[in-house]
Design a protein around this motif. Sequence first.
Motif, PDB file in Angstrom:
ATOM      1  N   ALA A 154      -0.465 -58.096 -35.784  1.00  0.00           N
ATOM      2  CA  ALA A 154       0.540 -58.543 -36.770  1.00  0.00           C
ATOM      3  C   ALA A 154       2.039 -59.366 -37.163  1.00  0.00           C
ATOM      4  CB  ALA A 154       0.810 -57.297 -38.032  1.00  0.00           C
ATOM      5  N   ARG A 155       2.757 -59.559 -35.600  1.00  0.00           N
ATOM      6  CA  ARG A 155       4.201 -59.470 -35.261  1.00  0.00           C
ATOM      7  C   ARG A 155       5.561 -59.046 -35.609  1.00  0.00           C
ATOM      8  NH1 ARG A 155       1.997 -64.419 -33.455  1.00  0.00           N
ATOM      9  NH2 ARG A 155       0.076 -65.530 -34.418  1.00  0.00           N
ATOM     10  N   ARG A 156       4.431 -57.913 -35.803  1.00  0.00           N
ATOM     11  CA  ARG A 156       5.933 -56.497 -36.453  1.00  0.00           C
ATOM     12  C   ARG A 156       6.407 -56.529 -34.542  1.00  0.00           C
ATOM     13  NH1 ARG A 156       4.415 -52.660 -40.199  1.00  0.00           N
ATOM     14  NH2 ARG A 156       6.113 -52.835 -40.881  1.00  0.00           N
ATOM     15  N   LYS A 157       7.973 -56.032 -34.993  1.00  0.00           N
ATOM     16  CA  LYS A 157       8.398 -55.545 -33.986  1.00  0.00           C
ATOM     17  C   LYS A 157       9.218 -53.958 -33.471  1.00  0.00           C
ATOM     18  CE  LYS A 157      11.629 -59.896 -32.894  1.00  0.00           C
ATOM     19  NZ  LYS A 157      11.501 -60.798 -33.806  1.00  0.00           N
ATOM     20  N   VAL A 158       8.357 -53.600 -32.015  1.00  0.00           N
ATOM     21  CA  VAL A 158       7.565 -52.301 -32.306  1.00  0.00           C
ATOM     22  C   VAL A 158       9.123 -52.121 -30.946  1.00  0.00           C
ATOM     23  CG1 VAL A 158       6.133 -50.882 -31.125  1.00  0.00           C
ATOM     24  CG2 VAL A 158       5.361 -52.805 -32.603  1.00  0.00           C
ATOM     25  N   GLN A 159       9.043 -50.876 -30.797  1.00  0.00           N
ATOM     26  CA  GLN A 159      10.314 -50.246 -30.206  1.00  0.00           C
ATOM     27  C   GLN A 159       9.282 -48.369 -29.973  1.00  0.00           C
ATOM     28  OE1 GLN A 159      14.149 -50.380 -31.770  1.00  0.00           O
ATOM     29  NE2 GLN A 159      14.567 -51.006 -29.280  1.00  0.00           N
ATOM     30  N   VAL A 160       9.075 -48.634 -28.543  1.00  0.00           N
ATOM     31  CA  VAL A 160       8.426 -47.072 -28.320  1.00  0.00           C
ATOM     32  C   VAL A 160       8.776 -46.012 -27.010  1.00  0.00           C
ATOM     33  CG1 VAL A 160       6.325 -46.454 -27.074  1.00  0.00           C
ATOM     34  CG2 VAL A 160       6.188 -48.253 -28.073  1.00  0.00           C
ATOM     35  N   PHE A 161       9.428 -45.428 -27.524  1.00  0.00           N
ATOM     36  CA  PHE A 161      10.251 -44.534 -26.923  1.00  0.00           C
ATOM     37  C   PHE A 161       8.779 -42.815 -25.915  1.00  0.00           C
ATOM     38  CE2 PHE A 161      12.670 -46.277 -29.683  1.00  0.00           C
ATOM     39  CZ  PHE A 161      14.075 -46.805 -29.271  1.00  0.00           C
ATOM     40  N   LYS A 162      10.254 -42.562 -25.539  1.00  0.00           N
ATOM     41  CA  LYS A 162       9.494 -41.413 -24.907  1.00  0.00           C
ATOM     42  C   LYS A 162      10.843 -40.020 -24.789  1.00  0.00           C
ATOM     43  CE  LYS A 162       9.284 -41.689 -20.222  1.00  0.00           C
ATOM     44  NZ  LYS A 162       8.217 -41.287 -18.979  1.00  0.00           N
ATOM     45  N   HIS A 163      10.303 -38.854 -24.740  1.00  0.00           N
ATOM     46  CA  HIS A 163      11.964 -37.833 -23.757  1.00  0.00           C
ATOM     47  C   HIS A 163      12.050 -38.085 -22.617  1.00  0.00           C
ATOM     48  CE1 HIS A 163      14.087 -35.201 -23.321  1.00  0.00           C
ATOM     49  NE2 HIS A 163      14.456 -34.799 -24.812  1.00  0.00           N
ATOM     50  N   ALA A 164      13.142 -37.881 -21.766  1.00  0.00           N
ATOM     51  CA  ALA A 164      13.248 -37.543 -20.987  1.00  0.00           C
ATOM     52  C   ALA A 164      12.810 -36.994 -20.254  1.00  0.00           C
ATOM     53  CB  ALA A 164      15.048 -38.415 -20.327  1.00  0.00           C
ATOM     54  N   LEU A 165      12.385 -36.016 -20.674  1.00  0.00           N
ATOM     55  CA  LEU A 165      11.933 -34.462 -19.771  1.00  0.00           C
ATOM     56  C   LEU A 165      10.458 -34.783 -19.777  1.00  0.00           C
ATOM     57  CD1 LEU A 165      12.556 -31.848 -22.356  1.00  0.00           C
ATOM     58  CD2 LEU A 165      12.604 -31.953 -20.170  1.00  0.00           C
ATOM     59  N   ASP A 166       9.700 -36.069 -20.168  1.00  0.00           N
ATOM     60  CA  ASP A 166       8.344 -36.575 -19.932  1.00  0.00           C
ATOM     61  C   ASP A 166       8.411 -37.126 -18.292  1.00  0.00           C
ATOM     62  OD1 ASP A 166       5.781 -36.908 -19.899  1.00  0.00           O
ATOM     63  OD2 ASP A 166       5.804 -38.098 -21.561  1.00  0.00           O
ATOM     64  N   THR A 167       7.958 -36.669 -18.111  1.00  0.00           N
ATOM     65  CA  THR A 167       7.912 -36.998 -16.177  1.00  0.00           C
ATOM     66  C   THR A 167       6.649 -37.244 -15.727  1.00  0.00           C
ATOM     67  OG1 THR A 167       8.070 -34.969 -15.732  1.00  0.00           O
ATOM     68  CG2 THR A 167      10.184 -35.628 -15.581  1.00  0.00           C
ATOM     69  N   ARG A 168       5.728 -37.753 -16.964  1.00  0.00           N
ATOM     70  CA  ARG A 168       4.375 -37.547 -15.826  1.00  0.00           C
ATOM     71  C   ARG A 168       3.741 -39.659 -15.311  1.00  0.00           C
ATOM     72  NH1 ARG A 168       0.471 -37.563 -21.027  1.00  0.00           N
ATOM     73  NH2 ARG A 168       2.253 -38.279 -22.148  1.00  0.00           N
ATOM     74  N   SER A 169       5.479 -40.552 -15.355  1.00  0.00           N
ATOM     75  CA  SER A 169       5.761 -41.348 -15.045  1.00  0.00           C
ATOM     76  C   SER A 169       7.512 -42.073 -15.082  1.00  0.00           C
ATOM     77  CB  SER A 169       5.072 -42.642 -15.837  1.00  0.00           C
ATOM     78  OG  SER A 169       5.750 -43.201 -17.131  1.00  0.00           O
ATOM     79  N   GLU A 170       7.911 -42.182 -14.081  1.00  0.00           N
ATOM     80  CA  GLU A 170       8.825 -42.330 -14.066  1.00  0.00           C
ATOM     81  C   GLU A 170       9.525 -44.093 -14.064  1.00  0.00           C
ATOM     82  OE1 GLU A 170       9.749 -41.218  -9.757  1.00  0.00           O
ATOM     83  OE2 GLU A 170       9.510 -38.673 -10.136  1.00  0.00           O
ATOM     84  N   THR A 171       8.770 -45.071 -14.167  1.00  0.00           N
ATOM     85  CA  THR A 171       9.239 -46.227 -14.547  1.00  0.00           C
ATOM     86  C   THR A 171       8.987 -46.451 -15.934  1.00  0.00           C
ATOM     87  OG1 THR A 171       6.936 -46.443 -14.823  1.00  0.00           O
ATOM     88  CG2 THR A 171       7.850 -46.977 -12.783  1.00  0.00           C
ATOM     89  N   GLY A 172       8.910 -45.629 -17.236  1.00  0.00           N
ATOM     90  CA  GLY A 172       9.185 -45.838 -18.683  1.00  0.00           C
ATOM     91  C   GLY A 172       7.748 -45.735 -18.932  1.00  0.00           C
ATOM     92  N   GLU A 173       7.347 -46.382 -17.603  1.00  0.00           N
ATOM     93  CA  GLU A 173       5.721 -46.378 -18.338  1.00  0.00           C
ATOM     94  C   GLU A 173       4.885 -45.197 -18.732  1.00  0.00           C
ATOM     95  OE1 GLU A 173       3.021 -48.403 -14.909  1.00  0.00           O
ATOM     96  OE2 GLU A 173       3.529 -49.841 -16.109  1.00  0.00           O
ATOM     97  N   VAL A 174       4.390 -45.240 -19.868  1.00  0.00           N
ATOM     98  CA  VAL A 174       3.119 -44.157 -20.452  1.00  0.00           C
ATOM     99  C   VAL A 174       2.156 -43.938 -20.497  1.00  0.00           C
ATOM    100  CG1 VAL A 174       2.304 -43.075 -22.562  1.00  0.00           C
ATOM    101  CG2 VAL A 174       5.033 -43.558 -22.278  1.00  0.00           C
ATOM    102  N   LYS A 175       1.343 -42.998 -19.279  1.00  0.00           N
ATOM    103  CA  LYS A 175      -0.224 -43.715 -19.056  1.00  0.00           C
ATOM    104  C   LYS A 175      -0.583 -42.461 -19.583  1.00  0.00           C
ATOM    105  CE  LYS A 175      -3.054 -44.186 -14.736  1.00  0.00           C
ATOM    106  NZ  LYS A 175      -3.427 -44.344 -13.473  1.00  0.00           N
ATOM    107  N   SER A 176      -1.854 -42.870 -20.466  1.00  0.00           N
ATOM    108  CA  SER A 176      -2.563 -41.490 -20.627  1.00  0.00           C
ATOM    109  C   SER A 176      -3.995 -41.705 -19.960  1.00  0.00           C
ATOM    110  CB  SER A 176      -3.416 -43.008 -22.322  1.00  0.00           C
ATOM    111  OG  SER A 176      -4.078 -43.946 -22.451  1.00  0.00           O
ATOM    112  N   HIS A 177      -5.075 -40.748 -20.815  1.00  0.00           N
ATOM    113  CA  HIS A 177      -5.557 -40.039 -19.694  1.00  0.00           C
ATOM    114  C   HIS A 177      -6.784 -41.420 -19.825  1.00  0.00           C
ATOM    115  CE1 HIS A 177      -3.929 -36.171 -19.501  1.00  0.00           C
ATOM    116  NE2 HIS A 177      -4.365 -36.121 -20.852  1.00  0.00           N
ATOM    117  N   ASN A 178      -6.871 -41.975 -20.706  1.00  0.00           N
ATOM    118  CA  ASN A 178      -7.759 -43.284 -19.743  1.00  0.00           C
ATOM    119  C   ASN A 178      -7.247 -44.698 -19.504  1.00  0.00           C
ATOM    120  OD1 ASN A 178      -6.637 -45.559 -22.133  1.00  0.00           O
ATOM    121  ND2 ASN A 178      -9.011 -45.295 -23.090  1.00  0.00           N
TER     122      ASN A 178
END
Length: 174
Positions: free
Chosen positions: A19-43
């Motif tokens: 929809a051409r809307r500007k999005v910012q995605v955040f996670k808490h720094a405690l979430d260490t499932r990835s270290e690159t800033g990428e969030v990986k889901s189970h799939n």
Amino acid sequence: MFSGKTEELIRLVRRSLYARRKVQVFKHALDTRSETGEVKSHNGLLYEAAAVSSSEELFERIHHTTDVIAIEEVQFFDERVVEVCRRLADGGYDVIAAGLDMDFRGQPFGPMPRLLAEADDVLKLHAICARCGRDASRSQRLIDGESAPASAPTILVAAEEKYEARCRHCHEVR
Ligand SMILES: [Zn+2]
């Protein structure tokens, strides 16, 4: 946990981007499932999320041109994240927050009760119980295959504990 909440967050982010809307995605720094800033889901779907160490930092990093703010694993934030989400929503931003509503004890997780109460819409997703196959609403923490004691800390994301989805009947706390 394993309920598809990250996939649902990604789906909503994608819709906003289409929809051409500007999005910012955040996670808490405690979430260490990835270290690159990428969030990986189970799939395996990937997207970039900015790691922030507090709700104040999240608030400060929002651009005035942003339309949609998505927060991953919001249960890791302290209670002040409720105020931040309220200010953003009142200010005209769309706020999408995904999180676990209960901790491994089956107790409300951090800021989640107030977020759930104040949200305009709530989508409660269920995983499948690893034991009996019913809808699972709980996170079973396991240490060496045994149920974890209730006295353990609530947040142990980097530890070696394992989690599996359980229904209320199969969920165990020592
Ligand atoms: Zn079960």
